[in-house]
Design a protein around this motif. Structure first.
Motif, short mmCIF file in Angstrom:
data_model
loop_
_atom_site.label_atom_id
_atom_site.label_comp_id
_atom_site.label_asym_id
_atom_site.label_seq_id
_atom_site.Cartn_x
_atom_site.Cartn_y
_atom_site.Cartn_z
N MET A 32 -33.10 -21.00 17.29
CA MET A 32 -33.34 -20.84 15.86
C MET A 32 -32.08 -21.25 15.09
O MET A 32 -31.02 -20.65 15.25
CB MET A 32 -33.68 -19.38 15.56
N ASP A 33 -32.22 -22.29 14.25
CA ASP A 33 -31.06 -22.76 13.49
C ASP A 33 -30.71 -21.82 12.34
O ASP A 33 -29.54 -21.54 12.10
CB ASP A 33 -31.32 -24.17 12.94
N ASP A 60 -34.78 -14.13 21.60
CA ASP A 60 -34.10 -14.46 22.85
C ASP A 60 -32.69 -14.98 22.59
O ASP A 60 -31.78 -14.78 23.39
CB ASP A 60 -34.90 -15.50 23.64
N GLY A 61 -32.51 -15.67 21.48
CA GLY A 61 -31.21 -16.23 21.13
C GLY A 61 -30.69 -15.67 19.83
O GLY A 61 -31.20 -14.68 19.30
N THR A 62 -29.66 -16.33 19.29
CA THR A 62 -29.00 -15.91 18.06
C THR A 62 -29.19 -16.97 16.98
O THR A 62 -28.98 -18.16 17.26
CB THR A 62 -27.49 -15.72 18.31
N PRO A 63 -29.61 -16.61 15.77
CA PRO A 63 -29.70 -17.62 14.71
C PRO A 63 -28.36 -18.31 14.50
O PRO A 63 -27.30 -17.67 14.52
CB PRO A 63 -30.09 -16.80 13.47
N GLY A 64 -28.42 -19.63 14.30
CA GLY A 64 -27.18 -20.34 14.04
C GLY A 64 -26.54 -19.92 12.74
O GLY A 64 -25.31 -19.90 12.61
N LEU A 65 -27.37 -19.57 11.75
CA LEU A 65 -26.87 -19.20 10.42
C LEU A 65 -27.78 -18.14 9.82
O LEU A 65 -29.00 -18.28 9.83
CB LEU A 65 -26.84 -20.44 9.51
N MET A 123 -28.73 -8.03 22.35
CA MET A 123 -29.86 -7.60 21.53
C MET A 123 -29.75 -8.31 20.19
O MET A 123 -28.75 -8.20 19.49
CB MET A 123 -29.82 -6.09 21.34
N SER A 124 -30.80 -9.06 19.83
CA SER A 124 -30.81 -9.83 18.59
C SER A 124 -32.16 -9.61 17.92
O SER A 124 -33.20 -9.87 18.52
CB SER A 124 -30.59 -11.32 18.91
N ALA A 126 -29.44 -7.97 13.07
CA ALA A 126 -28.40 -7.32 13.86
C ALA A 126 -28.33 -7.96 15.23
O ALA A 126 -29.35 -8.32 15.83
CB ALA A 126 -28.68 -5.82 14.00
N ARG A 127 -27.09 -8.08 15.71
CA ARG A 127 -26.84 -8.59 17.06
C ARG A 127 -25.88 -7.62 17.75
O ARG A 127 -24.78 -7.37 17.25
CB ARG A 127 -26.23 -9.99 17.00
N LYS A 128 -26.29 -7.05 18.88
CA LYS A 128 -25.53 -5.99 19.54
C LYS A 128 -25.19 -6.38 20.99
O LYS A 128 -26.00 -6.98 21.68
CB LYS A 128 -26.33 -4.68 19.55
#
Length: 338
Positions: A1-2, A17-22, A157-158, A171-173
């Motif tokens: 995810m961008d 599953d992943g982290t947003p780029g922005l 965790m995202s 939130a990202r933990k």
């Protein structure tokens, strides 16, 4: 995810599953509770962001946080020496966030606070996927700590959840990762890898409830030869999805809603933390705490972060139970109006 905010101005919700780029909050179609579209000033005033890096070991406990609350930039750092009971702590509040900068890229960017000869800096690097804390204080205290999510592999965790009638929180933990680096301060000199330190990390941002509270629990360490981390919360990030989870050797295991039972007037005494699905049954007793109070009418906070030890059991479904015996960690009791 961008990007977190889609082309239609709405956030993407769920567990990722992943982290947003922005976290592109300026593209959010922000409206009043009655549906009126709000402009740039309201977006700036209501958007809040914070980042936290914690250190845990038998020999040294530490925490550092940075927060952009629009009208004020806030930072704190503390170090606690369990053997002696001694503690170093500093707090910073900068009107309108002057002297701060905050990246909206959770995995790539710098958040920092500067005041005089004091620097609190959190760096997030994508390749290798590493988090770094750098603290330099005018009394000579220096912290340079870092951890990697690549080797061994770790699953953060995202998630993004709705908040109130017109907001959202991303939130990202991370918890239960080995930490490297050095600490130099009046409490002593510490090689974090040599003392077996673990770290945890929190990157959160969004249009949060204007008045809210939360309880939070986190631990990191080794139990029965396994790397274990824990992130539990009650009162925030619970609309449709929750951030509650624990990690065993870097694998994320999801947890249902949790209950915190404690005496708010005696935060160092026993806390009982249990999950509705039976996977978590923990007891926490505090050793010390960092606390702050701020009441300016339009903005207020009553914050306690308590550090101490956890005992109990984690029961991942379909797997052997994991006994927790005297692992260091944190709990929080937080009220905030912003």
């Amino acid at each position: 995810m961008d990007k977190l905010i889609s082309a239609d101005g709405q956030p993407q919700y769920g567990l990722f599953d992943g982290t947003p780029g922005l976290v592109n909050h300026r593209d959010f179609d922000f409206r009043s509770p009655m549906g009126r579209r709000l402009g740039a000033l309201a977006k700036w005033r209501r958007f809040h962001q914070f980042q936290y890096f914690g250190l845990i070991s038998d020999q040294l406990i530490g925490g550092c946080a940075l927060a952009d609350l629009s009208l004020v930039g806030v930072g704190f750092v503390y170090l606690f020496h369990p053997a002696s009971g001694r503690m170093i702590e500093r707090q910073f509040k900068l009107p309108l966030g002057m002297g701060t900068r905050f990246s909206q890229a959770p995995d790539d960017g710098v958040c920092e606070l500067r005041q005089g000869r004091n620097l609190l800096r959190l760096e997030n690097s994508p390749k290798p996927k590493e988090k770094r804390l750098l603290v330099q204080l005018d009394d000579g205290t220096r912290i340079d700590a870092r951890f990697s999510e690549d080797e061994p592999a770790f699953q953060p965790m995202s998630l993004c959840t709705p908040a109130a009638v017109n907001g959202w929180v991303y939130a990202r933990k991370v918890a239960g990762v080995a930490c490297q680096g050095e600490v130099h301060c009046e409490l002593g000199e510490f090689d974090l890898q040599a003392i077996g330190a673990f770290a945890h990390h929190d990157w959160s941002a969004g249009y949060m409830r204007p008045e809210t509270f939360w309880n939070w629990a986190c631990l990191s360490g080794e139990a029965q030869g396994r790397r274990v981390g824990l992130n539990l919360s009650c009162g925030v990030n619970e609309t449709s999805f929750t951030e509650n989870c624990f990690w065993i050797d870097g694998e994320l295991i999801k947890v249902d809603c949790v209950r915190f039972a404690f005496d708010r007037d005696r935060p160092l005494e026993e806390w009982r933390i249990t999950s509705a699905d039976g996977q978590v049954a923990l007891r926490f007793v505090g050793t010390g705490l960092h606390k702050e109070r701020l009441n300016l009418g339009f903005i207020a906070s009553n914050f306690k972060q308590i550090f101490g030890r956890f005992d109990g059991v984690l029961r991942p479904h379909g797997r052997p139970a994991l006994e927790i015996n005297g692992l260091w960690g944190f709990v929080e009791d937080q009220y905030v109006k912003w």
